[in-house]
Design a protein around this motif. Structure first.
Motif, mmCIF file in Angstrom:
data_model
loop_
_atom_site.group_PDB
_atom_site.id
_atom_site.type_symbol
_atom_site.label_atom_id
_atom_site.label_comp_id
_atom_site.label_asym_id
_atom_site.label_seq_id
_atom_site.Cartn_x
_atom_site.Cartn_y
_atom_site.Cartn_z
ATOM 1 N N VAL A 1 0.842 -1.201 0.000
ATOM 2 C CA VAL A 1 0.000 0.000 0.000
ATOM 3 C C VAL A 1 0.877 1.250 0.000
ATOM 4 O O VAL A 1 2.058 1.196 0.329
ATOM 5 C CB VAL A 1 -0.929 0.017 1.234
ATOM 6 N N ILE A 2 0.249 2.373 -0.350
ATOM 7 C CA ILE A 2 0.911 3.671 -0.214
ATOM 8 C C ILE A 2 0.850 4.038 1.267
ATOM 9 O O ILE A 2 -0.221 4.016 1.878
ATOM 10 C CB ILE A 2 0.201 4.743 -1.077
ATOM 11 N N LYS B 1 3.897 10.668 -0.300
ATOM 12 C CA LYS B 1 2.953 10.169 -1.304
ATOM 13 C C LYS B 1 3.502 9.043 -2.173
ATOM 14 O O LYS B 1 2.741 8.317 -2.790
ATOM 15 C CB LYS B 1 2.443 11.303 -2.186
ATOM 16 N N GLU B 2 4.809 8.871 -2.221
ATOM 17 C CA GLU B 2 5.420 7.825 -3.042
ATOM 18 C C GLU B 2 5.873 6.605 -2.240
ATOM 19 O O GLU B 2 6.189 5.574 -2.810
ATOM 20 C CB GLU B 2 6.625 8.389 -3.808
ATOM 21 N N GLN B 3 5.950 6.726 -0.915
ATOM 22 C CA GLN B 3 6.455 5.643 -0.068
ATOM 23 C C GLN B 3 5.465 4.481 -0.043
ATOM 24 O O GLN B 3 4.276 4.682 0.119
ATOM 25 C CB GLN B 3 6.666 6.159 1.359
ATOM 26 N N VAL B 4 5.966 3.266 -0.202
ATOM 27 C CA VAL B 4 5.113 2.079 -0.137
ATOM 28 C C VAL B 4 5.563 1.194 1.021
ATOM 29 O O VAL B 4 6.712 1.252 1.468
ATOM 30 C CB VAL B 4 5.114 1.268 -1.459
ATOM 31 N N ALA B 5 4.623 0.380 1.489
ATOM 32 C CA ALA B 5 4.915 -0.548 2.580
ATOM 33 C C ALA B 5 4.053 -1.787 2.407
ATOM 34 O O ALA B 5 2.989 -1.740 1.780
ATOM 35 C CB ALA B 5 4.620 0.106 3.933
ATOM 36 N N PHE C 1 7.313 -1.822 -6.855
ATOM 37 C CA PHE C 1 6.107 -1.397 -6.141
ATOM 38 C C PHE C 1 5.931 0.118 -6.172
ATOM 39 O O PHE C 1 4.815 0.613 -6.046
ATOM 40 C CB PHE C 1 6.140 -1.890 -4.695
ATOM 41 N N TYR C 2 7.004 0.846 -6.322
ATOM 42 C CA TYR C 2 6.926 2.300 -6.439
ATOM 43 C C TYR C 2 6.491 2.694 -7.846
ATOM 44 O O TYR C 2 5.816 3.687 -8.038
ATOM 45 C CB TYR C 2 8.296 2.933 -6.134
ATOM 46 N N GLN C 3 6.891 1.913 -8.835
ATOM 47 C CA GLN C 3 6.660 2.253 -10.235
ATOM 48 C C GLN C 3 5.337 1.736 -10.788
ATOM 49 O O GLN C 3 4.757 2.359 -11.668
ATOM 50 C CB GLN C 3 7.772 1.657 -11.103
ATOM 51 N N ASP C 4 4.883 0.604 -10.326
ATOM 52 C CA ASP C 4 3.785 -0.104 -10.989
ATOM 53 C C ASP C 4 2.573 -0.259 -10.065
ATOM 54 O O ASP C 4 2.581 -1.074 -9.149
ATOM 55 C CB ASP C 4 4.283 -1.482 -11.438
ATOM 56 N N LYS C 5 1.529 0.516 -10.336
ATOM 57 C CA LYS C 5 0.294 0.466 -9.537
ATOM 58 C C LYS C 5 -0.339 -0.917 -9.540
ATOM 59 O O LYS C 5 -1.034 -1.292 -8.610
ATOM 60 C CB LYS C 5 -0.727 1.466 -10.086
#
Length: 170
Positions: A42-43, A60-64, A84-88
């Protein structure tokens, strides 16, 4: 003579303690144990807001990885986690990630990505160049031919070392 021997001894001691005397021997850090992590990527900003925490645009760009227990494990944007940062398409879906966390750090370093299809079948997930037949791990032109690559899903079981470890725990 005594002074020269003392000087040589001090020099050797200094070189030995600085690592210059044995520069061919590199310090090796223990490799963390590879583990299986489950959840949804998720973001972080959205996940925090759902928990009543206001986060500003810098996040807004950090994922976990959000685990089934609700824990957030930030993902390192390295050679594998970058996807995961690049591809929704890889976010907000059930995943199993093979990776590790280093002692004292909350970050998850991802080594393998497994997503699940609509029939709940585990799929090894990477990117593929149909021209060169080589896998890649982030969205970019092919390293070889510079053409577009595609997101690829392949049915695959977990690595043996994970299933062995899981069976040993039972």
């Amino acid at each position: 003579m005594c002074y020269r021997s003392l000087l040589i001894g001090i020099t050797c001691l200094c070189l030995g303690s600085s690592g210059l005397a044995n520069s061919d021997q590199k310090e090796t850090k223990p490799t963390p144990k590879k583990e299986l992590f489950r959840g949804r990527v998720v973001i972080v900003k959205d996940a925090l807001e759902k928990r009543g925490i206001t986060a500003f645009e810098e996040m807004k760009e950090q994922v976990a990885l959000e685990t089934p227990e609700g824990k957030l494990l930030p993902i390192v944007a390295d050679w594998r986690g970058r996807a995961f940062y690049q591809d929704k398409r890889l976010r907000n879906r059930k995943v199993e990630l093979v990776g590790y966390q280093r002692k004292g750090l909350p970050y998850l370093q991802v080594l393998m990505v497994f997503t699940f299809d609509d029939d709940n079948q585990r799929m090894y997930t990477d990117y593929w160049c149909d021209i060169c037949s080589i896998p890649m791990y982030e969205i970019k032109p092919c390293d070889c031919c510079q053409q577009d690559i595609r997101l690829r899903f392949q049915p695959q079981d977990l690595p043996d070392y994970l299933t062995r470890d899981q069976n040993a725990k039972k």
